[in-house]
Motif scaffolding. Structure first.
Motif, PDB file in Angstrom:
ATOM      1  N   ASP A 109       0.808  -1.218   0.000  1.00 19.02           N
ATOM      2  CA  ASP A 109       0.000   0.000   0.000  1.00 19.02           C
ATOM      3  C   ASP A 109       0.845   1.274   0.000  1.00 19.02           C
ATOM      4  OD1 ASP A 109      -2.277  -1.649   0.164  1.00 19.02           O
ATOM      5  OD2 ASP A 109      -2.080  -1.744   2.348  1.00 19.02           O
ATOM      6  N   VAL A 110       2.086   1.180  -0.473  1.00 19.69           N
ATOM      7  CA  VAL A 110       2.969   2.348  -0.529  1.00 19.69           C
ATOM      8  C   VAL A 110       3.435   2.559  -1.969  1.00 19.69           C
ATOM      9  CG1 VAL A 110       5.108   3.417   0.288  1.00 19.69           C
ATOM     10  CG2 VAL A 110       3.753   1.985   1.843  1.00 19.69           C
ATOM     11  N   PHE A 111       3.184   3.749  -2.483  1.00 14.59           N
ATOM     12  CA  PHE A 111       3.598   4.146  -3.821  1.00 14.59           C
ATOM     13  C   PHE A 111       4.668   5.229  -3.706  1.00 14.59           C
ATOM     14  CE2 PHE A 111      -0.676   2.567  -4.062  1.00 14.59           C
ATOM     15  CZ  PHE A 111      -0.778   1.912  -5.277  1.00 14.59           C
ATOM     16  N   ALA A 112       5.447   5.405  -4.766  1.00 16.03           N
ATOM     17  CA  ALA A 112       6.407   6.512  -4.820  1.00 16.03           C
ATOM     18  C   ALA A 112       6.374   7.098  -6.228  1.00 16.03           C
ATOM     19  CB  ALA A 112       7.822   6.049  -4.474  1.00 16.03           C
ATOM     20  N   ILE A 113       6.491   8.433  -6.299  1.00 19.65           N
ATOM     21  CA  ILE A 113       6.394   9.132  -7.581  1.00 19.65           C
ATOM     22  C   ILE A 113       7.387  10.294  -7.618  1.00 19.65           C
ATOM     23  CG2 ILE A 113       3.952   8.558  -7.901  1.00 19.65           C
ATOM     24  CD1 ILE A 113       3.198  11.324  -6.902  1.00 19.65           C
ATOM     25  N   GLY A 114       7.709  10.711  -8.837  1.00 17.27           N
ATOM     26  CA  GLY A 114       8.511  11.910  -9.012  1.00 17.27           C
ATOM     27  C   GLY A 114      10.011  11.680  -8.920  1.00 17.27           C
ATOM     28  N   ASP A 115      10.719  12.735  -8.510  1.00 17.60           N
ATOM     29  CA  ASP A 115      12.190  12.725  -8.495  1.00 17.60           C
ATOM     30  C   ASP A 115      12.787  11.575  -7.699  1.00 17.60           C
ATOM     31  OD1 ASP A 115      11.752  15.108  -9.789  1.00 17.60           O
ATOM     32  OD2 ASP A 115      12.912  16.351  -8.404  1.00 17.60           O
ATOM     33  N   CYS A 116      12.060  11.091  -6.690  1.00 15.58           N
ATOM     34  CA  CYS A 116      12.633  10.080  -5.788  1.00 15.58           C
ATOM     35  C   CYS A 116      12.358   8.658  -6.240  1.00 15.58           C
ATOM     36  CB  CYS A 116      12.103  10.287  -4.368  1.00 15.58           C
ATOM     37  SG  CYS A 116      10.326   9.974  -4.182  1.00 15.58           S
ATOM     38  N   ALA A 117      11.575   8.477  -7.307  1.00 13.73           N
ATOM     39  CA  ALA A 117      11.144   7.141  -7.720  1.00 13.73           C
ATOM     40  C   ALA A 117      12.031   6.591  -8.834  1.00 13.73           C
ATOM     41  CB  ALA A 117       9.685   7.186  -8.179  1.00 13.73           C
ATOM     42  N   ALA A 118      12.692   5.485  -8.588  1.00 16.60           N
ATOM     43  CA  ALA A 118      13.535   4.818  -9.585  1.00 16.60           C
ATOM     44  C   ALA A 118      12.690   3.786 -10.313  1.00 16.60           C
ATOM     45  CB  ALA A 118      14.725   4.160  -8.905  1.00 16.60           C
ATOM     46  N   HIS A 119      12.582   3.940 -11.624  1.00 16.10           N
ATOM     47  CA  HIS A 119      11.685   3.091 -12.401  1.00 16.10           C
ATOM     48  C   HIS A 119      12.334   2.671 -13.721  1.00 16.10           C
ATOM     49  CE1 HIS A 119      11.158   7.155 -13.978  1.00 16.10           C
ATOM     50  NE2 HIS A 119      10.758   6.601 -15.112  1.00 16.10           N
ATOM     51  N   ALA A 120      11.893   1.569 -14.257  1.00 17.57           N
ATOM     52  CA  ALA A 120      12.362   1.120 -15.571  1.00 17.57           C
ATOM     53  C   ALA A 120      11.657   1.968 -16.625  1.00 17.57           C
ATOM     54  CB  ALA A 120      12.052  -0.352 -15.765  1.00 17.57           C
ATOM     55  N   ASN A 121      12.432   2.733 -17.385  1.00 16.80           N
ATOM     56  CA  ASN A 121      11.844   3.672 -18.333  1.00 16.80           C
ATOM     57  C   ASN A 121      12.015   3.167 -19.760  1.00 16.80           C
ATOM     58  OD1 ASN A 121      11.759   6.196 -20.131  1.00 16.80           O
ATOM     59  ND2 ASN A 121      11.039   6.961 -18.169  1.00 16.80           N
ATOM     60  N   GLY A 122      10.910   3.036 -20.473  1.00 13.26           N
ATOM     61  CA  GLY A 122      10.942   2.531 -21.829  1.00 13.26           C
ATOM     62  C   GLY A 122      11.689   3.412 -22.797  1.00 13.26           C
ATOM     63  N   PHE A 123      11.819   4.694 -22.482  1.00 11.38           N
ATOM     64  CA  PHE A 123      12.543   5.608 -23.357  1.00 11.38           C
ATOM     65  C   PHE A 123      14.036   5.649 -23.037  1.00 11.38           C
ATOM     66  CE2 PHE A 123       8.150   6.840 -23.547  1.00 11.38           C
ATOM     67  CZ  PHE A 123       7.954   7.061 -24.904  1.00 11.38           C
ATOM     68  N   ALA A 124      14.443   4.793 -22.084  1.00  9.35           N
ATOM     69  CA  ALA A 124      15.863   4.612 -21.767  1.00  9.35           C
ATOM     70  C   ALA A 124      16.232   3.136 -21.875  1.00  9.35           C
ATOM     71  CB  ALA A 124      16.164   5.139 -20.367  1.00  9.35           C
ATOM     72  N   ASP A 125      15.574   2.449 -22.827  1.00 11.62           N
ATOM     73  CA  ASP A 125      15.804   1.008 -23.021  1.00 11.62           C
ATOM     74  C   ASP A 125      15.546   0.218 -21.752  1.00 11.62           C
ATOM     75  OD1 ASP A 125      16.293   1.095 -25.685  1.00 11.62           O
ATOM     76  OD2 ASP A 125      18.466   0.856 -25.556  1.00 11.62           O
ATOM     77  N   ASP A 126      14.536   0.652 -20.998  1.00 14.93           N
ATOM     78  CA  ASP A 126      14.109  -0.009 -19.760  1.00 14.93           C
ATOM     79  C   ASP A 126      15.165   0.014 -18.659  1.00 14.93           C
ATOM     80  OD1 ASP A 126      11.518  -0.622 -20.614  1.00 14.93           O
ATOM     81  OD2 ASP A 126      12.210  -2.441 -21.628  1.00 14.93           O
ATOM     82  N   ALA A 127      16.154   0.872 -18.774  1.00 17.07           N
ATOM     83  CA  ALA A 127      17.089   1.071 -17.663  1.00 17.07           C
ATOM     84  C   ALA A 127      16.335   1.680 -16.486  1.00 17.07           C
ATOM     85  CB  ALA A 127      18.224   1.986 -18.094  1.00 17.07           C
ATOM     86  N   VAL A 128      16.760   1.337 -15.277  1.00 17.22           N
ATOM     87  CA  VAL A 128      16.136   1.898 -14.072  1.00 17.22           C
ATOM     88  C   VAL A 128      16.755   3.260 -13.802  1.00 17.22           C
ATOM     89  CG1 VAL A 128      15.755   1.604 -11.597  1.00 17.22           C
ATOM     90  CG2 VAL A 128      15.623  -0.375 -13.123  1.00 17.22           C
ATOM     91  N   ILE A 129      15.938   4.288 -13.859  1.00 22.29           N
ATOM     92  CA  ILE A 129      16.430   5.656 -13.712  1.00 22.29           C
ATOM     93  C   ILE A 129      15.487   6.453 -12.823  1.00 22.29           C
ATOM     94  CG2 ILE A 129      17.534   5.649 -15.983  1.00 22.29           C
ATOM     95  CD1 ILE A 129      15.150   7.315 -17.000  1.00 22.29           C
ATOM     96  N   ARG A 130      15.969   7.586 -12.374  1.00 21.59           N
ATOM     97  CA  ARG A 130      15.115   8.605 -11.771  1.00 21.59           C
ATOM     98  C   ARG A 130      15.013   9.766 -12.756  1.00 21.59           C
ATOM     99  NH1 ARG A 130      16.568  11.587  -8.172  1.00 21.59           N
ATOM    100  NH2 ARG A 130      18.817  11.214  -8.186  1.00 21.59           N
TER     101      ARG A 130
END
Length: 433
Positions: free
Chosen positions: A296-317
């Motif tokens: 039940d905990v989400f994170a968003i924005g500058d602090c959230a490290a996520h796999a980004n499809g526009f970076a070849d799914d690399a985990v970035i902030r």
């Protein structure tokens, strides 16, 4: 990654169906920690989607939620009063029954009890927690980093302190040649200060742009009188009577200055989540629905490290308003019963002097660039390619390229570089059939 249980039923069901989760006062149905762009947008999007229940927006600053990008531009320059950079006026939050909890800093999270504890010992319960804290300005590690006259640029209070000191300042040293440093340098130059920019890398904007754009901005800043130095390191901040009076470089050179502005990135504010067991290091790790590994905990924005499809799914902030807003909307949709993974094309902007830089996509890992237009005209674009595909554009005073180039990035289009370089051919005509 652990998938959270549903936190808000469809509006037709009563919230009193939920069992009590803590012995503390009745928990908020959604507690949002961080009252910047992401946190504010999460509250706005929840109400737009008719999500019922109690929502609280907790921030560590005393102000109403406000926009951060103008701090280093319009607000520092005095072109916009604070009221004009508020995300929404006070009445907006009251009308939508969003409880504002300003001036609070969360120091711990108890995922089992579904509660957070603030610095003053207050315990606040939640059924769903949205972590939108952004980060704190990265500080210099050398001696003198905490002297009076040394400033980061992250909050209204930071900039208000700078504004209060400026009448007694004639020379400013900016450490960092990224967006924040260059924007501050442009404004301070406009205010009549002698500005020196120090960048450790061989060129400015090295982390976010190619050499063509870096060269252009270096020429522009120097043409406006900025003493811009690349490939230099800071040894310490010089001190006189408890205040900064200059910067000593790694080679021993001392540059005099009554104010030092530090723009060398941020440290994501995720300590309490990581201490509570959330996965992550440089940020907290989230999945495509912005869920952390805590229930039940989400994170968003500058602090959230996520796999980004526009970076070849690399985990970035991604440190951008766009990312914060779009991830907030992803969470709001999920809590309203609509599962739509985050997959938004990144975009950014920067205003320096009379130059409007608009960026779409991520140029990370590019292997070729195409210059579209002539930088001497002060209206041009740089197109970034990887494997022959368009992955990003930097557009300087070229809004049409920015708008039309977005479709090329989304399509991962393969376009003849010679055609891309022809500024007389609109980018929209280069989309594959």
């Amino acid at each position: 990654m652990t998938s959270p249980s549903p936190v808000l039923r469809p509006p037709a069901l009563c919230l009193n169906e939920y069992p009590a989760m803590t012995d503390a006062p009745v928990p908020f149905d959604v507690l949002i920690v961080g009252a910047g762009h992401g946190g504010a947008q999460a509250a706005i999007a929840l109400r737009q989607r008719k999500v019922e229940g109690t929502i609280a927006l907790l921030g560590d600053e005393p102000e109403l939620p406000y926009e951060r990008p103008p701090l280093s531009k319009d607000y520092l320059a005095g072109d916009k009063p604070f009221e004009r950079i508020l995300i929404r006026p006070a009445i907006f939050w009251a009308d939508r029954d969003v409880t504002l909890l300003p001036g609070r800093s969360v120091v711990s999270v108890d995922p089992a009890a579904h509660s957070v504890t603030t610095a003053d010992g207050e315990t606040i319960g939640y059924r769903t927690l949205i972590w939108a804290t952004g980060g704190a300005p990265r500080r210099l590690s050398c001696s003198g980093h905490d002297l009076r006259g040394v400033h980061g640029v992250r909050t209204r209070a930071d900039v208000d302190r700078m504004i209060a000191e400026l009448p007694a300042v004639s020379r400013v040293i900016v450490v960092g040649g990224g967006y924040i440093g260059l924007e501050a340098a442009a404004v301070l130059t406009k205010l009549g200060k002698h500005v020196t920019v120090l960048e450790a890398a061989p060129r400015v904007l090295a982390r976010v742009a190619g050499p063509a754009l870096s060269d252009f901005y270096e020429v522009e800043h120097r043409a406006h009188g900025v003493d811009l130095r690349t490939g230099v390191t800071v040894a310490c901040i010089e001190e006189r009577d408890g205040a900064a009076c200059g910067v000593r470089l790694g080679d021993g050179t001392v540059l005099p200055g009554e104010m030092v502005v530090v723009g060398i990135g941020i440290i994501p504010a995720v300590g309490p989540l990581l201490d509570a067991g959330a996965s992550g290091s440089n940020g907290v790790t989230v999945d495509a629905l912005c869920r952390t590994s805590l229930p039940d905990v989400f994170a968003i924005g500058d602090c959230a490290a996520h796999a980004n499809g526009f970076a070849d799914d690399a985990v970035i902030r991604l440190e951008s308003v766009q990312n914060a807003n779009d991830q907030a909307t992803t969470v709001a949709r999920l809590l309203a019963g609509e599962e739509v993974p985050y997959d938004a094309v990144p975009w950014f902007w920067s205003n320096q002097y009379d130059l409007k830089l608009q960026t779409v996509g991520l140029s990370t890992g590019y292997d070729a660039t195409v210059l579209r237009g002539d930088p001497a005209t002060r209206s041009f674009s740089v197109v970034y390619l990887r494997g022959g595909r368009v992955i990003a554009l930097d557009c300087v005073n070229a809004t049409r390229d920015y708008v039309q180039g977005r479709a090329l990035v989304l399509a991962r289009a393969v376009v003849d570089p010679a055609l891309l370089a022809d500024a007389g051919v609109p980018l929209k005509e280069m989309l594959p059939a």
